[in-house]
Scaffold this active site. Structure first.
Site: not given
Ligand code: THU
Length: 140
Positions: A47, A59, A97
């Site tokens: 988000i 995550e 995370c």
């Molecule tokens: N992002 C995640 O939600 N999880 C991951 O494991 C890597 C990165 C998201 C954060 C951001 O919204 C987008 O991916 C680009 O970095």
């Protein structure tokens, strides 16, 4: 619990959650499905925010949903991520995370599943992805 039996369902759920991701800035869409030791599944998506900093990864969304509902014991998480075009590569969790996982999960046991499809995935323990991690054990 045999986690292997849950893997296809977790990956499917992670793909479902990915459809909900809010990513107007990066267009990189991530879904996650977190399995508790009781067998309950919590989904999460990333988000984003115009101020960038308040953005939340898929995550952590899943973890915070689960912990805020009283869950503390986790077995595995499936993660799928990629651009709007689709999931072409494995998407590994960011360092923040991994640290959140370390707060609640046994590093030797917690399984992190990175998937491209329901039958194309790789598994890691949290310890493999966060060696020598700092956790509550260090404060005892
Ligand atoms: N992002 C995640 O939600 N999880 C991951 O494991 C890597 C990165 C998201 C954060 C951001 O919204 C987008 O991916 C680009 O970095």
């Amino acid at each position: 619990m045999n986690i292997e039996e849950f893997i296809p369902m977790l990956i499917e759920k992670a793909f479902e959650m990915r459809a909900f991701s809010y990513t107007p800035y990066s267009n990189f869409k991530v879904g996650a499905a977190l399995l508790t030791k009781k067998g309950t599944v919590y989904g999460g998506c990333n988000i984003e925010n115009a101020a960038y900093g308040p953005s939340n990864c898929a995550e952590r969304t899943a973890f915070f949903k689960a912990v805020s509902e009283g869950e503390r014991e986790f077995a595995a998480i499936a993660i799928v991520g990629g651009s709007e075009d689709g999931v072409k590569d494995f998407c590994a969790p960011c360092g923040v995370c991994r640290q959140v996982m370390a707060e609640f999960c046994d590093p030797d046991e917690f399984m992190i599943i990175l998937a491209k499809s329901s039958d194309e995935y790789i598994k890691y323990s949290l310890k493999e992805l966060l060696p020598l991690g700092f956790s509550s054990k260090n404060l005892k």
